[in-house]
Motif scaffolding. Sequence first.
Motif, mmCIF file in Angstrom:
data_model
loop_
_atom_site.group_PDB
_atom_site.id
_atom_site.type_symbol
_atom_site.label_atom_id
_atom_site.label_comp_id
_atom_site.label_asym_id
_atom_site.label_seq_id
_atom_site.Cartn_x
_atom_site.Cartn_y
_atom_site.Cartn_z
ATOM 1 N N SER B 57 0.894 -1.264 -0.343
ATOM 2 C CA SER B 57 -0.100 -0.440 -0.440
ATOM 3 C C SER B 57 1.222 1.070 0.257
ATOM 4 C CB SER B 57 -1.041 -0.356 1.144
ATOM 5 O OG SER B 57 -1.908 -1.296 1.730
ATOM 6 N N ILE B 58 1.758 1.023 0.479
ATOM 7 C CA ILE B 58 2.643 2.054 0.603
ATOM 8 C C ILE B 58 4.075 2.528 -0.414
ATOM 9 C CG2 ILE B 58 4.605 3.524 2.062
ATOM 10 C CD1 ILE B 58 4.279 1.785 4.977
ATOM 11 N N PHE B 59 3.771 1.787 -0.883
ATOM 12 C CA PHE B 59 4.020 2.023 -1.918
ATOM 13 C C PHE B 59 3.509 2.469 -4.000
ATOM 14 C CE2 PHE B 59 7.595 1.459 -5.309
ATOM 15 C CZ PHE B 59 7.178 0.700 -6.530
ATOM 16 N N LEU B 60 2.402 1.600 -3.377
ATOM 17 C CA LEU B 60 1.212 2.516 -4.098
ATOM 18 C C LEU B 60 1.327 3.732 -3.582
ATOM 19 C CD1 LEU B 60 -0.360 0.598 -6.708
ATOM 20 C CD2 LEU B 60 -2.109 0.708 -4.702
ATOM 21 N N LEU B 61 0.630 4.059 -2.740
ATOM 22 C CA LEU B 61 0.977 5.804 -2.459
ATOM 23 C C LEU B 61 1.811 6.159 -2.657
ATOM 24 C CD1 LEU B 61 -0.934 4.979 0.675
ATOM 25 C CD2 LEU B 61 -1.121 6.999 -0.011
ATOM 26 N N ALA B 62 2.988 6.096 -2.937
ATOM 27 C CA ALA B 62 4.773 6.733 -3.080
ATOM 28 C C ALA B 62 4.435 7.026 -4.402
ATOM 29 C CB ALA B 62 5.381 5.966 -3.137
ATOM 30 N N ILE B 63 4.319 5.834 -5.521
ATOM 31 C CA ILE B 63 3.153 6.259 -7.479
ATOM 32 C C ILE B 63 2.402 6.908 -7.175
ATOM 33 C CG2 ILE B 63 3.016 4.576 -9.090
ATOM 34 C CD1 ILE B 63 4.588 2.776 -8.094
ATOM 35 N N LEU B 64 1.272 7.307 -6.307
ATOM 36 C CA LEU B 64 0.356 8.029 -7.114
ATOM 37 C C LEU B 64 1.525 9.216 -7.200
ATOM 38 C CD1 LEU B 64 -2.321 6.299 -5.342
ATOM 39 C CD2 LEU B 64 -1.768 6.375 -8.135
ATOM 40 N N PHE B 210 -14.273 19.459 -4.716
ATOM 41 C CA PHE B 210 -14.382 18.697 -3.579
ATOM 42 C C PHE B 210 -15.270 18.092 -3.071
ATOM 43 C CE2 PHE B 210 -10.116 19.074 -3.773
ATOM 44 C CZ PHE B 210 -9.888 19.647 -3.098
ATOM 45 N N ILE B 211 -16.441 19.689 -3.010
ATOM 46 C CA ILE B 211 -17.748 19.031 -2.793
ATOM 47 C C ILE B 211 -18.829 18.205 -3.586
ATOM 48 C CG2 ILE B 211 -19.734 20.543 -2.130
ATOM 49 C CD1 ILE B 211 -18.221 22.851 -1.290
ATOM 50 N N CYS B 212 -18.624 18.235 -4.681
ATOM 51 C CA CYS B 212 -19.223 17.712 -6.142
ATOM 52 C C CYS B 212 -19.079 16.387 -5.914
ATOM 53 C CB CYS B 212 -18.798 18.283 -7.277
ATOM 54 S SG CYS B 212 -20.371 19.553 -7.370
ATOM 55 N N PHE B 253 -9.630 12.995 5.298
ATOM 56 C CA PHE B 253 -9.965 11.382 4.510
ATOM 57 C C PHE B 253 -10.109 11.944 3.368
ATOM 58 C CE2 PHE B 253 -8.024 10.197 8.314
ATOM 59 C CZ PHE B 253 -8.428 10.541 9.356
ATOM 60 N N ASN B 254 -9.197 12.413 2.175
ATOM 61 C CA ASN B 254 -10.100 13.022 1.188
ATOM 62 C C ASN B 254 -8.395 12.484 0.422
ATOM 63 O OD1 ASN B 254 -11.357 13.989 -0.608
ATOM 64 N ND2 ASN B 254 -11.975 15.668 0.191
ATOM 65 N N PRO B 255 -8.770 11.158 -0.934
ATOM 66 C CA PRO B 255 -7.432 10.607 -0.882
ATOM 67 C C PRO B 255 -7.420 11.609 -2.279
ATOM 68 C CG PRO B 255 -8.789 9.463 -0.259
ATOM 69 C CD PRO B 255 -9.259 9.903 0.354
ATOM 70 N N PRO B 256 -8.504 12.165 -3.232
ATOM 71 C CA PRO B 256 -7.867 12.866 -4.075
ATOM 72 C C PRO B 256 -7.048 14.489 -3.806
ATOM 73 C CG PRO B 256 -10.146 11.876 -4.378
ATOM 74 C CD PRO B 256 -9.408 11.938 -2.664
ATOM 75 N N VAL B 257 -7.532 14.324 -2.714
ATOM 76 C CA VAL B 257 -6.466 16.234 -2.391
ATOM 77 C C VAL B 257 -5.666 15.649 -1.989
ATOM 78 C CG1 VAL B 257 -6.739 17.778 -0.722
ATOM 79 C CG2 VAL B 257 -8.860 17.087 -1.043
ATOM 80 N N TRP B 258 -5.389 14.811 -1.202
ATOM 81 C CA TRP B 258 -3.852 14.878 -0.898
ATOM 82 C C TRP B 258 -3.256 14.173 -1.910
ATOM 83 C CZ3 TRP B 258 -2.220 17.018 2.859
ATOM 84 C CH2 TRP B 258 -3.319 17.449 3.876
ATOM 85 N N MET B 259 -3.247 13.231 -3.576
ATOM 86 C CA MET B 259 -3.208 12.162 -3.811
ATOM 87 C C MET B 259 -2.764 14.244 -5.809
ATOM 88 S SD MET B 259 -4.515 9.221 -4.948
ATOM 89 C CE MET B 259 -5.510 9.857 -5.740
ATOM 90 N N PHE B 260 -4.258 15.083 -5.288
ATOM 91 C CA PHE B 260 -3.626 15.516 -6.850
ATOM 92 C C PHE B 260 -3.126 17.084 -6.486
ATOM 93 C CE2 PHE B 260 -4.723 12.961 -9.776
ATOM 94 C CZ PHE B 260 -5.888 12.323 -9.797
ATOM 95 N N ILE B 261 -4.423 18.125 -5.028
ATOM 96 C CA ILE B 261 -3.932 18.759 -5.152
ATOM 97 C C ILE B 261 -2.669 19.268 -4.161
ATOM 98 C CG2 ILE B 261 -5.369 21.275 -4.045
ATOM 99 C CD1 ILE B 261 -6.434 19.493 -6.891
ATOM 100 N N PHE B 262 -2.213 18.217 -3.067
ATOM 101 C CA PHE B 262 -0.954 18.596 -2.219
ATOM 102 C C PHE B 262 0.513 18.881 -2.988
ATOM 103 C CE2 PHE B 262 0.752 18.976 1.660
ATOM 104 C CZ PHE B 262 2.338 17.710 1.758
ATOM 105 N N PRO B 263 0.421 17.831 -4.265
ATOM 106 C CA PRO B 263 1.013 18.054 -4.882
ATOM 107 C C PRO B 263 1.232 19.428 -5.487
ATOM 108 C CG PRO B 263 0.948 16.031 -5.092
ATOM 109 C CD PRO B 263 -0.617 16.725 -4.351
ATOM 110 N N PHE B 264 0.044 19.626 -6.260
ATOM 111 C CA PHE B 264 0.325 20.462 -6.688
ATOM 112 C C PHE B 264 0.317 22.022 -6.068
ATOM 113 C CE2 PHE B 264 -1.599 23.356 -10.439
ATOM 114 C CZ PHE B 264 -1.891 24.988 -10.059
ATOM 115 N N LEU B 265 -0.098 22.072 -4.651
ATOM 116 C CA LEU B 265 0.229 23.223 -4.497
ATOM 117 C C LEU B 265 1.373 23.582 -4.095
ATOM 118 C CD1 LEU B 265 -3.193 24.033 -2.524
ATOM 119 C CD2 LEU B 265 -2.114 25.380 -4.319
ATOM 120 N N ILE B 266 1.966 22.548 -3.472
ATOM 121 C CA ILE B 266 3.880 22.786 -3.345
ATOM 122 C C ILE B 266 4.979 22.940 -4.472
ATOM 123 C CG2 ILE B 266 5.798 21.056 -2.706
ATOM 124 C CD1 ILE B 266 4.110 19.360 -0.669
#
Lengths: 252, 873
Positions: B57-64, B210-212, B253-266
Motif C-alpha cells: 500500500s505504501i508503495f502504491l501511495l508513493a507512486i500516486l 471536492f464538494i461535488c 480523509f480525502n485521498p484525491p486532495v492529497w494525491m492531486f492538490i497537495f503536490p500541485f500546491l507544493i
Amino acid sequence: MQGAAPLVEIENLSKVYGSFEAVKDVSLTVSAGKIFALLGPNGAGKTTTIRMLMGILVPTSGTARIDGLDCFRDRVEVKRRVGYLPDEPVFYDYLRGSEIIRFSGEMHGLDRLEITARTESLITRLELGDALEEFAVNYSKGMKKKLALVCAMLHDPALLILDEPTNGLDPFATRVLHELIREKAAAGKTIFFSTHLLDQAEKLCSQIAIVAKGRLAAHGTLEELRARVSSDSSLEEIFFSVAGESNSTPAP
Amino acid sequence: MIDSQPVSFFRALRLMGWLAVRRQLNRWQSLQLRRKKADPAKRTGTAPKSTGRNIYSIFLLAILLFNGFNLASQGLGRLGALAHNVQTSSDKIAVSAYTREKLVETETQLRRLQELTDQDERQKYEGLWNRYRDKLLENEVEQEGLSEDGENAKLQQMHAAFEKDGAKAFSVKFGSHLFADGETWPRAEAPGMVFQNTLGLLVLLFVPMFICLWLGMNNKDLGQVEWSFEWLYGFPVSTRALLASRLVIYSLFNPPVWMFIFPFLIMVFYTAGHGLASVPLGLAATLYLSVLAGSLTMLLEVLLRKFLNLSQLKNLQALFTVTGTIFLLLYLASLFSQPLETFLVGEAKKLPDSFAWNPLSFYLALGGPHATFATAMTVGGLMVLIVTGTAAAALMLAEYCIREGLLKSAGPYQGNRQRKVSSSPTGWLRGIAANEMVLLQRDRNLLVQVLVSPLIVVGYYFLVNSSMISSATGNFHHAATMAFVIGSYVLMSSAMPVLVRENKTLWQLMTFPRELSSILVEKTRVWAVFALLYAGAILLILAHFNQHLHPSALLDAFLALYGVGLYAFIAAGIGIMGTNALETEVRSRFRAEMVYLYMILVAMYAVAIYTPSIWSKFAQLVLSTLLAYALWQKVRDVSPYLLDPEEKPARELGLADGMMAALAFFVLQGLFGFFFAQHESMPLAMQVVLAYVLAGFLVFVLCLAIFASQKIPRVWQSVGLSRVSASAMPVGKTVVIGLAYGAAAAFGAMVYLHVVDLVPQWHVWKEDTEMSALLRRDDNPLWLCLLAVVAAPLFEEFIFRGLVFQGLRRSTGPVWAVLGSAALFAIVHPPFSVIPVFGLGLATALSFQRTGFLLAPIIAHATYNACVLFINH
C-alpha cells in the motif's frame, strides 16, 4: 409414513468446511402433505441443510433428493417444485415490492394476469397492499419476510421450504402464516421449515427432527419423540434432553 | 446513579475521528483479499493484517504522489511560459527552451566581444559564436518539417530578428518545459500577476470539485443517512461533536486532495523559489482549502437531507457526480491541453489585480511578485481567520438545522397510505431484461456511469488532443475504432459488474427454475444490445461527418459493432470470473486487475479494426470469438458453485485449455526459432522444422503432465489418444478414414495452388513466401522431411483436435466445433496458406469426429504434408 414415496429424502448428508463439520451424516425423509419442522439451537446446521436442499451449497458427501431429483444436479427441475423463504431476505435496490413480485412470477413462467390473480388474496391477508409501491429496501424486517413469502408461494409449489418463517413477524402475521401453512398442508402440499420456537413446532407439525452441532439428535413424530423421554413431556423438555446430550458431546 | 463520566466535546471528536481512520484502514487492507475461501475453519472474509500488504500500500501511495508531482510540475512549467509570453506581442518567434537559453548566452557573449580590442581575435570569436548561433537556428528550423524553401525563408526571418533585437525577439515554445524549477514563476511584475491570477482561476475549481465529488461519489445514497451516523447519534455525545467529527473526516480523509492538490500546491510554491519551505506552505494551503470544502460539504449534506425528498436527492447526487468528475477532468486537462491553458492565461490577463484577493486563491500571493514577510503574516492570519470562521459557522448552522430531526422523509416504511402507481416503467420488456432496465433508470449513479462517463472521457481526450476531432471525422478507420472503444467503455461499467451487482440478492435468482448461467447470459445480452445501440449511434454520427466512404468502411463498421456485441460477453465473462460472490463488502467483491485485462483485450481488438490488413482482422475476430466462448464455458462450469465457499467444479477439459496450449505452441515456436537463428550453421529449413517440432513436443509433454497432476478423469480418452472403448472402430478402418480425408484435403490444396497460379498477383505472392522457398530446395535431408511430415502433425493434432476441438465439442454441436477448431488452426499459419490449411482443419476435425481416435487426423495431416511436399519438388 403412508404408502406414498417420500417427497424429501436426505441420506447421510454432510457438509464440511476444512476441519469444521457444519452438517454431519444427517438422514431424514418427509412424506407429501406433511408439515415437517427442523429444530435446533443456533449454529446447528439448519440453514446449511436447507441451502443444500436448494442447491445453493454442494454437499460434501451424501445425497439430498426432492421428488426423486437430486437437489444439486437437477436443481432446475427441483426449483419448479419448491418455494423458498430465506431467513433474512435481501431485495434489489430500486425495485418496488410489486415489481419484485412480478419479476418472481415471470421468472417462474407466469404471465402478469396470473400473477395478479394468484397473489391478490395473499397480499390482502398479509396486509402488504399499501407497502407494495414502496421500494423494497426500505421495508422493515417483517415486511421483507412477508414479501419473500408471497414470492415463495406465488407459483403454487408442491414443497415449501421456510427458514425461520416467523422470525420478525408480528403476532397478526404469525397467525396468518400458521393458517396458511395448515391450508397448504390440507391441500396436499408439503411444508418443511426450520425454527427454534418450540411451541410453534409443537402446534403445527406432524414430524420433527432435532439437530445439534451438525448431527441429527432425534427424528420422528411427536409421539415417537415422547417415547424416548417420557410419555407426557412437552417438546421443550424433549428438546433440552435430546439436544442437551448432543450439545455436551465434545466435537471430534 | 449514572456511573460514567460525560464525554467532552474534544474527547468525542478524537474517538470518532480515530474510528473513521480505523475503518478506512481496514477497508483498504480488505481490498487486497484474494482467495475465495479464507481459512475455512474460521469462515470469515476478513483479511489478516500483514506487513506485506502494508508495504504494498505504501508503495502504491508513493507512486500516486509522485504522479501528482509530475503532473503539477509539467503543467506549471507550461503555464509559466505562457504567462511570460502573453504580456508581449505575438510577433515573437517561438523556439524551444534550450534554443532560447543558448541564444541569450550567444547574445551576451557577442556583446562582451565588442569590448575586445584585438581585432583578429574578436573576428575569430565572433565568427565562432555566429556559426554556433546559425547551427542553433538551423536545428530549430529542421524540426518543423518545412519544405526547403520554407526552411530558408524561416532562417532568414530568424537571422533578421536576431540582428534587430537579439534574443528578445524569441519566445519559448509551448510544451517545451519538461520540468518546472525554481525559476518558473515569472519574475517581472506584470507577468507575475498574470501567472498568479491564472493559478487563482485554476484553484477556484478545487473547492467545488471536492464538494461535488464527496457528495456524489462517497455517499452510497445521499438520501439515506448512513447507518453509522444514526448509530453514533445514539451515544451520549453532543450533536455538535458528531457534526464536528464529520467535518474533520471530510476535510482530512480525502485521498484525491492529497494525491492531486497537495503536490500541485507544493509545486506552485516551489516554482516561486521557496525551496524546502514550499512543503509547509503547500500543506497550509491544502489544509485551508480542504477544511473550507469539508465544512461546506458537511453543511450541504445536512441541508439537503433536511429540505429535499428522496428522489430529488437521488437526482442531485447524480448531478454532483457528473459535475465533480467534469471539474476533476478540467483540472487535469488544464495541465496538458494547449487550448485550455491559452484560454486560462488569456482570461487571467483580463482580470483586475484585486481578483488575487478572493478567499479561495489569496494564499497564492505567497509565491507572487509582491511577496514579503508582511504579506505572509497577513495571508497567514487571514487564512486562520477564514477557516475557523467558516468551520464554526457551518457547525452552528448544521446544528440548528437538525435540532428537529435528521431527515425530512424517513427510512423504514411505516405504513402510510401510498398512491397506486399504475404503469410499469418497462412496458413490453419481461423478466430479466425488464429488471436490468428498471435498475438503469432508477439507479442514477449507474445511469451516469454507463451513459455519461464515456462521453466525459472522450471529451477530455478531445480537449487534450485537438487533432482527434479531425482524425475521427477524416478517416473512417479511426471513427470505427472510436465507436468500438466507447462501446467497450460503456460495457465496462454495465456488463462487467453483472455479478457484482447481485450482492446478497443472488439467493433469489437461485430460487428460479433456470440455470444461473443462463440468467447471467440474458443479463449480458441486455447490456450487449444497449452498448450496440450506443456505439451504433456514435458510428452513425461520425459517418455523417466523414466525407469519403470506401466499401471498406462497411467492413470496419461491421467489425466495430460485432466487437461491441462480443465484448459484452467478454466483459461479463471476465467480470463473473473475477467476482467473489461470497464477499459482501462491495469494494472487495471484485478483483480490480480484471479491468486491466479487459482494457488490454479491448486494445487488441481496436488495433485489429484500425489496421488495414484483412488477415489480422480475421485472425483477431476468430481469436476474440473463441476467447468469449472459452470464458463462458468456464462460467457455466463455475456458476452452480458460486455461493459455496468450499466446493469447486470437477476439472474438465475445455476450450480454454486448448487455447492456452495453442498460445504456448505459438510462443515456444517463436522462441526456438529465435534461438536456432543464432546458430548460423544450421540451414533455414532445419531451423524452421526443428523449432516447430520441438515446440510441439514440449507442449504435448507439458499438457499431459499438467492434466495428470490435476487428476482429470479419463484424460487419454477425452483427448483422443486412446480409443473410447474396445468396441470402437478398428484401427485399420481408422487409418483408411484418415488417409481418405487427408487425400481430400490435399486435393483441395492442389486446386487452390492451381487457381493461385492463374492470377498473376497471387502467383507472385505465392512465390514470395518463405515456405515455398524452403520447399523447393533439393538439398533438404530426408530425415528432415520425414520429421516435418510425420512428427509435426502428431503434436499439432493433439493441440488443435485433441484439445481445441474436444473442448468446443463439450459444449456445442459438431458443426461449430469443426468450424471453430479449423478457424483457429488456420490463423496460426502464414497468410498465404490460410485457405488450404482451413480445408485441412475441416478434414482432420471431421475425421476425428468420425473415429474418435487421434490416429485418423494425424494420418490425414501427414498425408496432406507429404502431398504438398511432393508437389513442390
